[in-house]
Enzyme design. Structure first.
Site, PDB file in Angstrom:
ATOM      1  N   GLN A 140       0.860  -1.213  -0.108  1.00 13.74           N
ATOM      2  CA  GLN A 140       0.182  -0.158  -0.064  1.00 13.74           C
ATOM      3  C   GLN A 140       0.780   1.272   0.088  1.00 13.74           C
ATOM      4  O   GLN A 140       0.330   2.391  -0.084  1.00 13.74           O
ATOM      5  CB  GLN A 140      -0.887   0.095   1.336  1.00 13.74           C
ATOM      6  CG  GLN A 140      -1.826  -1.189   1.309  1.00 13.74           C
ATOM      7  CD  GLN A 140      -2.625  -1.349   2.755  1.00 13.74           C
ATOM      8  OE1 GLN A 140      -1.747  -1.548   3.533  1.00 13.74           O
ATOM      9  NE2 GLN A 140      -3.917  -0.896   2.704  1.00 13.74           N
ATOM     10  N   HIS A 159      -1.230   1.321  -4.694  1.00 12.15           N
ATOM     11  CA  HIS A 159      -1.680   2.893  -4.711  1.00 12.15           C
ATOM     12  C   HIS A 159      -0.505   3.554  -5.416  1.00 12.15           C
ATOM     13  O   HIS A 159      -0.469   4.715  -5.202  1.00 12.15           O
ATOM     14  CB  HIS A 159      -1.496   3.180  -2.898  1.00 12.15           C
ATOM     15  CG  HIS A 159      -2.598   2.771  -2.282  1.00 12.15           C
ATOM     16  ND1 HIS A 159      -2.713   2.614  -0.927  1.00 12.15           N
ATOM     17  CD2 HIS A 159      -3.903   2.156  -2.607  1.00 12.15           C
ATOM     18  CE1 HIS A 159      -3.738   2.023  -0.378  1.00 12.15           C
ATOM     19  NE2 HIS A 159      -4.590   1.915  -1.534  1.00 12.15           N
TER      20      HIS A 159
END
Ligand SMILES: [Zn+2]
Length: 255
Positions: free
Chosen positions: A105, A125
Site C-alpha cells: 500500500q 496505491h
C-alpha cells in the site's frame, strides 16, 4: 504464545512455505523515516487539512491546492529514505525463490529500491517516484518535474498536452487500477503463506487479500503494532518492532 515462541513458529512456517505473499503498509517504512499518514502520530491525524492535498477533487479543481501539493512533494521524506532491515529481508526472501508476490500500500518505492523486482511488487496505491498527466497517457520520472518546480513553476503542466500533472499515486476519490488489484487478489489466492506487515488492514479492497488467502488454505501471520480486524483468523500475531521481527522470522530462509 509468548513473542519468542511465536517468532520461532513463524520462522518455521516461512521455511516450509513455497508461495509466500507479503502485504505491506506504512508500518514497514516508518523505520526509514516515512511517517504513517493514518497512525496516531500520522500527518493526517495531526493536520487534517493536509488530507485535502491528497484528494483528487480538490486537486483537479483548485490550482492553489496543486501549488501546495507540489511544495509538499518537494519536501517528501521518500527522496532521502533508504530501505531498512525489514525491506531488505523481503528482498532476500525473493532472491531465495520463496516470494510469490509483494503487495504494498506504500507509495515510497522502497521495496523496489531494496531489490525486490517489479515482477513481484504490486504497488496498489502507485509510486511517488513517477509523475503522470491526468489528461493524456504521459508518465515520467517525478524528479524531472520537481526540477521544474524548483526552477519556479508552481503548478507545472504536461509538456505533451498542457494537462494537470500529479504523482503516479492513488489519491482519495480516485479509482484503484482494476488490473493491479486483480493481480494482488490472484496472488493471495495462490499463496500458501500470507504475511501482513505494518498495515491495519482497514483499506479495501486490499485488505481482502487476508480472508482470500485464508479461504484458499494459506497460513496467515499479522505483524503490526496495533490490533487488526483479522487477528482472529491469523495463525500468529506479532506486535513488536517490524525492523527487528521481520528479519528474525525470515532468518531461516535468508540466512
Ligand atoms: Zn498530458
Amino acid at each position: 504464545m509468548k513473542s519468542a515462541a511465536t517468532i520461532e513458529a513463524v520462522r518455521a512456517w516461512i521455511y516450509e512455505a513455497r508461495r509466500v505473499v507479503v502485504l505491506t503498509g506504512a508500518g514497514i517504512s516508518t523505520d526509514s523515516g516515512i511517517p504513517d499518514f493514518r497512525g496516531p502520530n500520522g500527518v493526517w491525524t495531526r493536520n487534517p487539512t493536509a488530507e485535502r492535498l491528497s484528494d483528487i477533487r480538490y486537486y483537479t479543481a483548485d490550482p492553489e491546492v496543486r501549488k501546495a501539493s507540489w511544495r509538499s512533494r518537494l519536501e517528501h521524506p521518500a527522496w532521502h529514505a533508504k530501505p531498512n532491515a525489514g525491506h531488505l529481508a523481503l528482498a532476500t526472501l525473493e532472491r531465495r525463490g520463496r516470494l510469490l508476490a509483494l503487495i504494498t500500500q506504500n507509495i515510497d518505492g522502497l521495496h523496489l529500491r531494496a531489490g525486490n523486482s517489479p515482477q513481484r511488487v504490486i504497488e496498489v496505491h502507485g509510486n511517488l517516484h513517477y509523475a503522470v498527466c491526468l489528461a493524456c497517457q504521459w508518465k515520467g520520472p517525478m524528479q524531472a518535474v520537481l526540477d521544474r518546480v524548483r526552477a519556479g513553476e508552481e503548478d507545472p503542466q504536461c509538456e505533451e498536452c498542457g494537462g494537470i500533472l500529479k504523482s503516479d499515486t492513488i489519491s482519495f476519490g480516485q479509482a484503484l487500477v482494476p488490473e493491479v488489484i486483480e493481480r494482488a487478489m490472484q496472488a493471495a489466492q495462490e499463496a500458501d503463506f500470507l504475511l501482513a506487515v505494518g498495515t491495519t488492514l482497514r483499506v479495501y479492497p486490499v485488505a481482502n487479500a487476508v480472508p482470500i488467502a485464508r479461504a484458499a488454505g494459506a497460513r496467515i501471520v499479522i505483524m503490526n503494532a496495533e490490533p487488526t480486524q483479522f487477528d482472529d483468523i491469523a495463525d500468529a500475531v506479532l506486535n513488536g518492532s517490524i525492523g527487528t521481527e521481520l528479519p528474525q522470522v525470515c532468518e531461516a530462509v535468508v540466512g
